[in-house]
Design a protein around this motif. Structure first.
Motif, PDB file in Angstrom:
ATOM      1  N   ARG A  96      31.290  79.016 -86.325  1.00 23.47           N
ATOM      2  CA  ARG A  96      31.905  77.910 -87.070  1.00 23.47           C
ATOM      3  C   ARG A  96      30.884  77.333 -88.035  1.00 23.47           C
ATOM      4  NH1 ARG A  96      36.803  75.904 -84.373  1.00 23.47           N
ATOM      5  NH2 ARG A  96      37.142  77.338 -82.635  1.00 23.47           N
ATOM      6  N   TRP A  98      30.149  73.847 -90.250  1.00 21.07           N
ATOM      7  CA  TRP A  98      30.462  72.417 -90.277  1.00 21.07           C
ATOM      8  C   TRP A  98      29.691  71.763 -91.415  1.00 21.07           C
ATOM      9  CZ3 TRP A  98      33.234  71.168 -85.697  1.00 21.07           C
ATOM     10  CH2 TRP A  98      33.118  72.085 -84.648  1.00 21.07           C
ATOM     11  N   ALA A 109      35.363  71.533 -88.393  1.00 17.95           N
ATOM     12  CA  ALA A 109      34.779  72.769 -88.908  1.00 17.95           C
ATOM     13  C   ALA A 109      35.390  73.100 -90.268  1.00 17.95           C
ATOM     14  CB  ALA A 109      35.012  73.907 -87.930  1.00 17.95           C
TER      15      ALA A 109
END
Length: 131
Positions: A96, A98, A109
């Motif tokens: 992910r 971010w 995310a």
């Protein structure tokens, strides 16, 4: 550093390449509910992963400023890029990306990569380009 004691420690080595014997000052960050498997720092922010959430800390105060939620299993690796984007890898088979705000607050995310067929154990960012 992070460990099985569920703590993050920020160490002050006094600016010396080889500190003298004796006590080393550290700040302890508490709040993880699982082993701390990875830690990264950029500017005044510290991020740490262990359980399914990333915890965001202020390195000056030692206070937790945010939590990044989205992974379904242990976070095993993380890394910042130059634009304060955080890349995380997890046992849930996802990576992910971010955007961590300057104040370290919560965020969602930006991107979820799901191509792995087994747990993510490590990651390495090769550049600051995502596109």
């Amino acid at each position: 550093s992070g460990g099985r004691d569920r703590l993050v420690r920020l160490w002050d080595l006094g600016g010396h390449p080889r500190p003298q014997a004796g006590p080393i000052n550290s700040v302890t960050l508490e709040g993880h509910e699982s082993n701390v498997r990875c830690v990264a720092m950029q500017g005044g922010l510290v991020v740490s992963g262990g359980g399914p959430d990333v915890r965001v800390w202020d390195s000056k105060t030692g206070g937790q400023t945010g939590t990044l939620k989205g992974h379904q299993h242990y976070i095993s690796s993380l890394d910042f890029d130059a634009e304060r984007r955080l890349i995380t890898g997890s046992w849930d088979k996802t990576v992910r990306v971010w955007k961590v705000e300057e104040d370290g607050g919560n965020s969602d995310a930006l991107l979820v990569l799901k191509e792995h067929t087994s747990s993510i154990l490590s990651l390495q960012r090769l550049s600051d380009r995502l596109g």
